[in-house]
Design a protein around this motif. Structure first.
Motif, PDB file in Angstrom:
ATOM      1  N   SER A 280       0.818  -1.206   0.000  1.00 45.86           N
ATOM      2  CA  SER A 280       0.000   0.000   0.000  1.00 45.86           C
ATOM      3  C   SER A 280       0.855   1.260   0.000  1.00 45.86           C
ATOM      4  O   SER A 280       0.330   2.370  -0.058  1.00 45.86           O
ATOM      5  CB  SER A 280      -0.918   0.011   1.232  1.00 45.86           C
ATOM      6  N   LYS A 281       2.178   1.094   0.065  1.00 45.42           N
ATOM      7  CA  LYS A 281       3.078   2.240   0.093  1.00 45.42           C
ATOM      8  C   LYS A 281       3.166   2.866  -1.296  1.00 45.42           C
ATOM      9  O   LYS A 281       3.256   2.164  -2.310  1.00 45.42           O
ATOM     10  CB  LYS A 281       4.467   1.832   0.572  1.00 45.42           C
ATOM     11  N   MET A 282       3.154   4.192  -1.311  1.00 46.55           N
ATOM     12  CA  MET A 282       3.224   4.930  -2.565  1.00 46.55           C
ATOM     13  C   MET A 282       4.395   5.900  -2.515  1.00 46.55           C
ATOM     14  O   MET A 282       4.857   6.287  -1.447  1.00 46.55           O
ATOM     15  CB  MET A 282       1.921   5.695  -2.806  1.00 46.55           C
ATOM     16  N   ALA A 283       4.861   6.287  -3.698  1.00 45.06           N
ATOM     17  CA  ALA A 283       5.936   7.274  -3.806  1.00 45.06           C
ATOM     18  C   ALA A 283       5.570   8.276  -4.885  1.00 45.06           C
ATOM     19  O   ALA A 283       5.070   7.892  -5.951  1.00 45.06           O
ATOM     20  CB  ALA A 283       7.272   6.600  -4.126  1.00 45.06           C
ATOM     21  N   TYR A 284       5.829   9.556  -4.599  1.00 40.75           N
ATOM     22  CA  TYR A 284       5.480  10.606  -5.553  1.00 40.75           C
ATOM     23  C   TYR A 284       6.729  11.409  -5.897  1.00 40.75           C
ATOM     24  O   TYR A 284       7.423  11.920  -5.010  1.00 40.75           O
ATOM     25  CB  TYR A 284       4.429  11.537  -4.942  1.00 40.75           C
ATOM     26  N   CYS A 285       7.021  11.509  -7.185  1.00 36.90           N
ATOM     27  CA  CYS A 285       8.138  12.327  -7.647  1.00 36.90           C
ATOM     28  C   CYS A 285       7.891  12.729  -9.095  1.00 36.90           C
ATOM     29  O   CYS A 285       7.322  11.954  -9.878  1.00 36.90           O
ATOM     30  CB  CYS A 285       9.481  11.605  -7.496  1.00 36.90           C
ATOM     31  N   ASP A 286       8.312  13.936  -9.437  1.00 40.01           N
ATOM     32  CA  ASP A 286       8.205  14.453 -10.801  1.00 40.01           C
ATOM     33  C   ASP A 286       6.773  14.374 -11.326  1.00 40.01           C
ATOM     34  O   ASP A 286       6.530  13.920 -12.451  1.00 40.01           O
ATOM     35  CB  ASP A 286       9.160  13.690 -11.727  1.00 40.01           C
ATOM     36  N   SER A 287       5.806  14.790 -10.487  1.00 39.50           N
ATOM     37  CA  SER A 287       4.381  14.822 -10.854  1.00 39.50           C
ATOM     38  C   SER A 287       3.837  13.453 -11.224  1.00 39.50           C
ATOM     39  O   SER A 287       2.872  13.333 -11.982  1.00 39.50           O
ATOM     40  CB  SER A 287       4.140  15.790 -12.029  1.00 39.50           C
ATOM     41  N   ARG A 288       4.439  12.400 -10.675  1.00 40.49           N
ATOM     42  CA  ARG A 288       3.980  11.042 -10.935  1.00 40.49           C
ATOM     43  C   ARG A 288       3.884  10.266  -9.626  1.00 40.49           C
ATOM     44  O   ARG A 288       4.732  10.387  -8.751  1.00 40.49           O
ATOM     45  CB  ARG A 288       4.921  10.309 -11.899  1.00 40.49           C
ATOM     46  N   LEU A 289       2.837   9.444  -9.541  1.00 33.95           N
ATOM     47  CA  LEU A 289       2.618   8.600  -8.378  1.00 33.95           C
ATOM     48  C   LEU A 289       2.884   7.158  -8.755  1.00 33.95           C
ATOM     49  O   LEU A 289       2.423   6.674  -9.787  1.00 33.95           O
ATOM     50  CB  LEU A 289       1.178   8.761  -7.886  1.00 33.95           C
ATOM     51  N   TYR A 290       3.658   6.449  -7.927  1.00 33.02           N
ATOM     52  CA  TYR A 290       4.065   5.069  -8.223  1.00 33.02           C
ATOM     53  C   TYR A 290       3.569   4.118  -7.139  1.00 33.02           C
ATOM     54  O   TYR A 290       3.598   4.432  -5.943  1.00 33.02           O
ATOM     55  CB  TYR A 290       5.590   4.963  -8.318  1.00 33.02           C
ATOM     56  N   LEU A 291       3.131   2.924  -7.580  1.00 34.15           N
ATOM     57  CA  LEU A 291       2.766   1.833  -6.687  1.00 34.15           C
ATOM     58  C   LEU A 291       3.364   0.539  -7.227  1.00 34.15           C
ATOM     59  O   LEU A 291       3.514   0.368  -8.440  1.00 34.15           O
ATOM     60  CB  LEU A 291       1.246   1.668  -6.570  1.00 34.15           C
ATOM     61  N   GLU A 292       3.663  -0.405  -6.329  1.00 36.96           N
ATOM     62  CA  GLU A 292       4.202  -1.709  -6.725  1.00 36.96           C
ATOM     63  C   GLU A 292       3.057  -2.667  -7.036  1.00 36.96           C
ATOM     64  O   GLU A 292       2.046  -2.694  -6.322  1.00 36.96           O
ATOM     65  CB  GLU A 292       5.062  -2.287  -5.607  1.00 36.96           C
ATOM     66  N   THR A 293       3.243  -3.474  -8.056  1.00 41.56           N
ATOM     67  CA  THR A 293       2.223  -4.459  -8.428  1.00 41.56           C
ATOM     68  C   THR A 293       2.872  -5.829  -8.629  1.00 41.56           C
ATOM     69  O   THR A 293       4.009  -5.946  -9.087  1.00 41.56           O
ATOM     70  CB  THR A 293       1.508  -4.056  -9.729  1.00 41.56           C
ATOM     71  N   LEU A 294       2.100  -6.867  -8.275  1.00 49.68           N
ATOM     72  CA  LEU A 294       2.538  -8.247  -8.487  1.00 49.68           C
ATOM     73  C   LEU A 294       2.019  -8.806  -9.804  1.00 49.68           C
ATOM     74  O   LEU A 294       2.688  -9.602 -10.463  1.00 49.68           O
ATOM     75  CB  LEU A 294       2.074  -9.126  -7.326  1.00 49.68           C
ATOM     76  N   SER A 295       0.800  -8.412 -10.153  1.00 53.65           N
ATOM     77  CA  SER A 295       0.206  -8.904 -11.394  1.00 53.65           C
ATOM     78  C   SER A 295      -0.605  -7.784 -12.045  1.00 53.65           C
ATOM     79  O   SER A 295      -1.637  -7.371 -11.501  1.00 53.65           O
ATOM     80  CB  SER A 295      -0.694 -10.108 -11.104  1.00 53.65           C
ATOM     81  N   PRO A 296      -0.097  -7.262 -13.181  1.00 52.77           N
ATOM     82  CA  PRO A 296       1.172  -7.612 -13.827  1.00 52.77           C
ATOM     83  C   PRO A 296       2.364  -7.090 -13.023  1.00 52.77           C
ATOM     84  O   PRO A 296       2.254  -6.088 -12.317  1.00 52.77           O
ATOM     85  CB  PRO A 296       1.064  -6.904 -15.184  1.00 52.77           C
ATOM     86  N   LEU A 297       3.490  -7.764 -13.137  1.00 55.19           N
ATOM     87  CA  LEU A 297       4.663  -7.441 -12.348  1.00 55.19           C
ATOM     88  C   LEU A 297       5.254  -6.107 -12.779  1.00 55.19           C
ATOM     89  O   LEU A 297       5.434  -5.837 -13.965  1.00 55.19           O
ATOM     90  CB  LEU A 297       5.713  -8.547 -12.506  1.00 55.19           C
ATOM     91  N   GLY A 298       5.552  -5.264 -11.802  1.00 55.83           N
ATOM     92  CA  GLY A 298       6.167  -3.978 -12.107  1.00 55.83           C
ATOM     93  C   GLY A 298       5.582  -2.850 -11.284  1.00 55.83           C
ATOM     94  O   GLY A 298       5.352  -3.012 -10.068  1.00 55.83           O
ATOM     95  N   LEU A 299       5.314  -1.730 -11.935  1.00 53.33           N
ATOM     96  CA  LEU A 299       4.825  -0.534 -11.268  1.00 53.33           C
ATOM     97  C   LEU A 299       3.589  -0.003 -11.981  1.00 53.33           C
ATOM     98  O   LEU A 299       3.463  -0.128 -13.197  1.00 53.33           O
ATOM     99  CB  LEU A 299       5.897   0.574 -11.244  1.00 53.33           C
TER     100      LEU A 299
END
Length: 438
Positions: A280-299
């Motif tokens: 559930s952890k998120m990261a915000y940088c350069d006007s973009r929000l990122y989350l980790e995903t397992l399926s599909p694998l990546g962000l």
């Protein structure tokens, strides 16, 4: 406006200075000062007062001793009402003749936590936080530097302490100006701190400035349920936004909503595509929000400017046990996590996302001595968060804080009682008087 409170203004509550005078900054409330281990009993007294009648200690015969520079692992403790530096006698008539703009420029460069002590000098300085001229100068000077804010509840009473990395000092901030809700810390940005919680059965989002003791609740979302939130402050136009993603229980049917303080309302955006989030952890940088995903694998990446989600197929490192996304400066995005299957083979590593190759590149490893001290058990949980290329690690059971400077490649401990509460919540914090909740 729904639920506006400004306890720093006259007539709207109790000001920070009034809290100081009424005893909210009592010495018994502060954290105990960390005591250094006692040296061996056979060491001699090297104090100048203890060498009366001893041999000649003139400069020509003294031995030069190189001392280790003070680092982040050495801690001093103070409160708003306690002086950190010894008083220096100054000419009253000189300060009384200073032009107002020059005085405001000088005070704007004083560390924010010291301002509370200076407010007791005179009525003029006591009202400085409502002085637009001072706030203008304060907004133009460089930031005080990164701080760590830790929040917890003691007998249902909100408690807050701030550790100033530049001053290496803990400060207790009174937090009884907030409403009595069941709320938890969301995060901090640009001098503001965001909380979310329940007022009875209604989900609420609250934004406050701990220094000015001002706060307000945001309007209810269009789909008002408990959400994963993140706040972003834009100091250029003096506004902030709060991004609400999926439901905390994993309801993927809720659309993404964004609150904009300039229009004071939530707008509905695209629903996040069907993915399985691994954190559930998120990261915000350069006007973009990122989350980790397992399926599909990546962000999963959310573009704040366009309001759309897209998938980034950045595969995670092999044998990654748990990972945290941490935002750095500009476009830098870090992944922090443990590698290994067994406790004796585990290690903590830091990767950085190569945006052009869409892959994680290892940039650092936590030294084994720090890893063993931070996590004594293989199944022990830890928290990780960052700001401005600084990454902080905290252990749930050890009550320790470890700081890593990505640019300088330096590891250092952060000691203090404020990190020892098992239910404390932490984030980086930038103290600013000019951060407005409106």
């Amino acid at each position: 406006m729904d639920g506006v409170g400004e306890s720093s203004e006259s007539g709207a509550g109790v000001s920070s200075f009034q809290l100081l005078k009424s005893g909210s900054f009592r010495d018994e409330d502060r954290c105990p000062k960390q005591v250094s281990p006692i040296r061996g009993g056979g060491s001699r007294n090297t104090s100048p007062l203890g060498r009366v009648g001893s041999r000649n200690t003139s400069p020509s015969r003294q031995k030069v001793i190189k001392t280790k520079p003070r680092g982040l692992d050495e801690e001093t403790v103070a409160t708003f009402g306690k002086a950190v530096h010894p008083d220096v006698q100054m000419e009253d008539n000189i300060w009384a003749m200073l032009p107002e703009d020059l005085l405001n420029e000088i005070l704007a460069r004083v560390p924010p936590f010291m301002i509370f002590r200076l407010r007791s000098v005179c009525k003029r300085w006591n009202s400085i936080l409502q002085d637009n001229s001072f706030l203008k100068f304060h907004s133009q000077v460089p930031s005080h530097g990164p701080c760590l804010l830790t929040f917890w509840k003691n007998s249902q009473t909100p408690q807050c302490s701030v550790f100033s990395l530049p001053l290496k000092t803990w400060y207790r901030i009174p937090f009884n100006f907030l409403p009595q809700w069941a709320f938890w810390l969301v995060g901090s940005s640009g001098g503001l701190v965001c909380f979310s919680g329940l007022d009875g059965l209604t989900f609420k989002t609250l934004v406050c400035n701990p220094l000015t003791q001002t706060w307000r609740t945001l309007p209810n979302m269009n789909y008002n349920q408990q959400r994963q939130l993140i706040m972003v402050v834009d100091r250029t136009d003096k506004s902030f936004k709060v991004i609400a993603t999926s439901d905390i229980y994993g309801d993927k049917s809720l659309p993404t909503e964004v609150y904009d303080s300039k229009i004071d309302k939530w707008t509905v955006h695209q629903i996040m595509p069907a993915v399985n989030l691994c954190s559930s952890k998120m990261a915000y940088c350069d006007s973009r929000l990122y989350l980790e995903t397992l399926s599909p694998l990546g962000l999963m990446m959310y573009r704040l400017d366009s309001g759309y989600w897209e998938h980034i197929p950045a595969k995670f490192p092999r044998s990654l046990l748990d990972g945290y996304l941490v935002a750095g400066t500009q476009k830098r995005l870090f992944l922090v996590g443990r590698i290994g299957l067994y406790s004796t083979l585990q290690s903590m590593r830091i990767w950085e996302l190569d945006h052009s190759k869409i892959m994680w590149v290892e940039i650092s490893r936590m030294p084994p001595k720090y890893f063993r001290a931070l996590l004594r058990l293989s199944a022990e949980r830890f928290e990780c968060f960052g700001q401005d290329n600084l990454i902080c690690f905290t252990s749930w059971n050890q009550g320790k804080g470890l700081l890593y400077d990505v640019d300088k490649k330096v590891w250092s401990w952060i000691a203090g009682c404020a990190l020892q509460s098992y239910n404390s919540q932490l984030c980086f914090y930038e103290p600013r008087f000019d951060a407005s909740v409106h």
